[in-house]
Design a protein around this motif. Structure first.
Motif: not given
Length: 134
Positions: A67-80, A91-98
């Motif tokens: 398990w590893a954090p998804i990089s901020a560059g792959l996020l739409q918005g930021s984790t709260p 709160f809503e945070v989008g992400f693409g393919e991981t």
């Protein structure tokens, strides 16, 4: 096709009172329907009395290790980071393919009574639609 045909919602960390410590949410498999290409973490709160509740999204190839954090560059918005001012907030945070599996992680510190925090994933853009509901 409707939103219902293209989207599934999965619980990673059920809404509960969070006090000091780390909660690793349930692993969510993105491979359903040939692979869900888009996702969104939805964090909801109830009463938050005190503490700091930092939310992160992690991914893994097999759903149990690495398990590893998804990089901020792959996020739409930021984790709260949820605090007492965030009663009854979404709160809503989008992400693409991981990698194949995702989970929410909530790290709570400075809490005496804590706060109610829950994390759900909305997965969408399936390779094959409509999505199968199990």
């Amino acid at each position: 096709m409707s939103l219902y045909d293209r989207t599934i919602i999965k619980v990673s960390a059920a809404p509960a009172v969070r006090t000091n410590g780390t909660v690793n949410g349930t692993a969510i498999d993105r491979a359903v329907n040939g692979g869900m290409r888009d996702g969104m973490l939805v964090v909801t709160t109830g009463v938050v009395t005190d503490g700091s509740h930092a939310v992160a999204i992690q991914d893994s190839a097999d759903g149990s290790t690495g398990w590893a954090p998804i990089s901020a560059g792959l996020l739409q918005g930021s984790t709260p980071t949820v605090v007492a001012a965030n009663d009854s907030t979404t709160f809503e945070v989008g992400f693409g393919e991981t990698r194949r599996f995702v989970r929410a992680v909530v790290v709570t510190s400075g809490a005496t009574d804590g706060g109610i925090v829950g994390c759900h994933f909305a997965l969408s853009s399936p390779r094959y639609a409509p999505v199968a509901r199990t």
